[in-house]
Design an enzyme around this catalytic site. Structure first.
Site, PDB file in Angstrom:
ATOM      1  N   GLU A   1       0.949  -1.200   0.414  1.00 32.57           N
ATOM      2  CA  GLU A   1       0.342  -0.298   0.450  1.00 32.57           C
ATOM      3  C   GLU A   1       0.866   1.114   0.001  1.00 32.57           C
ATOM      4  O   GLU A   1       2.038   1.213   0.227  1.00 32.57           O
ATOM      5  CB  GLU A   1      -0.748  -0.057   1.474  1.00 32.57           C
ATOM      6  CG  GLU A   1      -2.444  -0.752   1.029  1.00 32.57           C
ATOM      7  CD  GLU A   1      -3.228   0.354   0.247  1.00 32.57           C
ATOM      8  OE1 GLU A   1      -2.577   1.594  -0.122  1.00 32.57           O
ATOM      9  OE2 GLU A   1      -4.822  -0.159   0.177  1.00 32.57           O
TER      10      GLU A   1
ATOM     11  N   ARG B   1      -7.383  -0.256  13.232  1.00 32.60           N
ATOM     12  CA  ARG B   1      -5.761  -0.189  12.984  1.00 32.60           C
ATOM     13  C   ARG B   1      -6.222   0.733  11.683  1.00 32.60           C
ATOM     14  O   ARG B   1      -7.340   1.155  11.030  1.00 32.60           O
ATOM     15  CB  ARG B   1      -5.328  -1.198  11.644  1.00 32.60           C
ATOM     16  CG  ARG B   1      -6.324  -2.190  10.511  1.00 32.60           C
ATOM     17  CD  ARG B   1      -5.258  -2.340  10.002  1.00 32.60           C
ATOM     18  NE  ARG B   1      -5.581  -3.064   8.167  1.00 32.60           N
ATOM     19  CZ  ARG B   1      -5.720  -2.907   7.594  1.00 32.60           C
ATOM     20  NH1 ARG B   1      -5.143  -1.322   7.151  1.00 32.60           N
ATOM     21  NH2 ARG B   1      -6.003  -3.111   6.651  1.00 32.60           N
TER      22      ARG B   1
ATOM     23  N   ASN C   1      -5.238   2.756   8.477  1.00 27.45           N
ATOM     24  CA  ASN C   1      -5.315   2.427   6.432  1.00 27.45           C
ATOM     25  C   ASN C   1      -4.141   3.501   5.921  1.00 27.45           C
ATOM     26  O   ASN C   1      -3.469   4.301   6.857  1.00 27.45           O
ATOM     27  CB  ASN C   1      -6.486   2.418   5.913  1.00 27.45           C
ATOM     28  CG  ASN C   1      -6.403   1.300   5.404  1.00 27.45           C
ATOM     29  OD1 ASN C   1      -5.709   0.531   5.087  1.00 27.45           O
ATOM     30  ND2 ASN C   1      -7.607   1.868   4.624  1.00 27.45           N
TER      31      ASN C   1
ATOM     32  N   ASN D   1     -10.096   5.388   3.130  1.00 24.88           N
ATOM     33  CA  ASN D   1      -8.688   5.006   1.949  1.00 24.88           C
ATOM     34  C   ASN D   1      -8.262   5.724   0.709  1.00 24.88           C
ATOM     35  O   ASN D   1      -8.408   7.039   1.916  1.00 24.88           O
ATOM     36  CB  ASN D   1      -9.217   3.766   0.481  1.00 24.88           C
ATOM     37  CG  ASN D   1      -8.635   2.517   1.002  1.00 24.88           C
ATOM     38  OD1 ASN D   1      -7.619   2.486   0.710  1.00 24.88           O
ATOM     39  ND2 ASN D   1      -9.623   1.371   0.869  1.00 24.88           N
TER      40      ASN D   1
ATOM     41  N   ASP E   1      -9.414   1.893  -4.709  1.00 26.78           N
ATOM     42  CA  ASP E   1      -8.682   2.103  -3.524  1.00 26.78           C
ATOM     43  C   ASP E   1      -7.661   3.144  -3.231  1.00 26.78           C
ATOM     44  O   ASP E   1      -8.112   4.546  -3.447  1.00 26.78           O
ATOM     45  CB  ASP E   1      -7.913   0.825  -3.662  1.00 26.78           C
ATOM     46  CG  ASP E   1      -6.778   0.539  -2.596  1.00 26.78           C
ATOM     47  OD1 ASP E   1      -6.506   1.132  -1.428  1.00 26.78           O
ATOM     48  OD2 ASP E   1      -7.107  -0.875  -1.664  1.00 26.78           O
TER      49      ASP E   1
END
Length: 281
Positions: A16, A96, A98, A144, A192
């Site tokens: 990512e 969590r 991102n 995202n 995303d």
């Protein structure tokens, strides 16, 4: 149309957050679930990897060297001498970090999500260099892609399950007037990570879509780059002139990953990116 090349052959679980660091001429990217921050220098091929100790959603350059890390339990600073310290701790069980992005003013906009992807369990928060935080969005499911128009007056944002790329008016510290820029149709994957180019177009990676799309500022789809990996996760321009499009990918959840799943791919000469500011902290 330009083809892709393999920049970094890897088997990242959840690659990512590619980010070009002009100060070091390196690409930064993370493997979220392996808790690793990677660097790659295209000019030499040199790669480094650092383990963060907990899941890491993003790593961005800082103005005076080092990194800012969006971690499971909050946002932390990694100094040039590798010293680690928390900027803001906010541990929420089951949640969590991102994706995150640095705004034109040097603040960090950091997203979160629930591990179980429970609807509304995520947030988007703005952090300044002194650790001051301000909520931007609550009730997010999978926070995202985040990016800004070339003049900084618009902020683009993805909450993946909505299938939308949204756009807000941005006044420097906050956002308002949320509306839809584009919708990814059923069967084409989920939006995303994203990046914005010098023409103000929005490039977005499609999870389970095996592609990166470019949308105009009016929301029209004007380009799609197909890639041999179903789980394309995020994209960023880098290299000399910011003309090469780097794309991170994932293999998590795939019963039969394709050979390049988890690698970092690059499309040379794909466009012209915008210089990304470092975190001012």
């Amino acid at each position: 149309m330009n083809g892709y090349e393999v920049a970094v052959a890897a088997q990242a679980e959840l690659g990512e957050g590619p980010t070009w660091d002009p100060a070091t001429a390196r690409l930064l990217w993370v493997d979220v679930l392996a808790a690793r921050v990677h660097t790659y220098a295209p000019a030499t091929g040199r790669r480094t990897v650092r383990t963060t100790g907990q899941h890491v959603g993003a790593a961005k350059p800082r103005a005076h060297g080092g990194l800012v890390l969006n971690l499971r339990d909050g946002v932390a600073l990694l100094d040039p001498d590798d010293a680690f310290r928390w900027l803001h701790r906010d541990r929420v069980p089951g949640r969590r970090a991102n994706d995150a992005a640095v705004a034109p003013d040097g603040s960090l906009w950091a997203g979160t999500m629930r591990y179980d992807e429970a609807p509304g369990g995520g947030t988007l928060t703005r952090l300044t260099g002194d650790g001051t935080t301000a909520p931007i969005l609550t009730g997010v499911t999978v926070s995202n892609g985040i990016g800004w128009s070339p003049d900084g007056t618009l902020m683009y944002y993805v909450d993946s399950p909505t299938r939308r790329v949204d756009v807000f008016d941005h006044d420097g510290e906050g956002v308002r007037n949320r509306r839809t820029l584009a919708v990814v149709e059923e069967g084409a994957g989920f939006p995303d990570g994203l990046t914005v180019d010098a023409a103000g177009c929005v490039w977005v990676a499609l999870w389970d879509g095996g592609a990166v799309r470019r949308y105009t500022p009016a929301g029209a789809l004007d380009r799609e780059i197909r890639l041999p990996v179903p789980r394309t996760t995020a994209c960023a321009f880098g290299g000399p002139g910011l003309t090469d499009l780097y794309v991170t990918t994932a293999r998590v959840g795939l019963t039969a990953p394709t050979p390049l799943a988890g690698s970092v791919l690059v499309v040379p000469g794909a466009g012209e990116g915008l210089p990304q500011p470092p975190f001012n902290g």
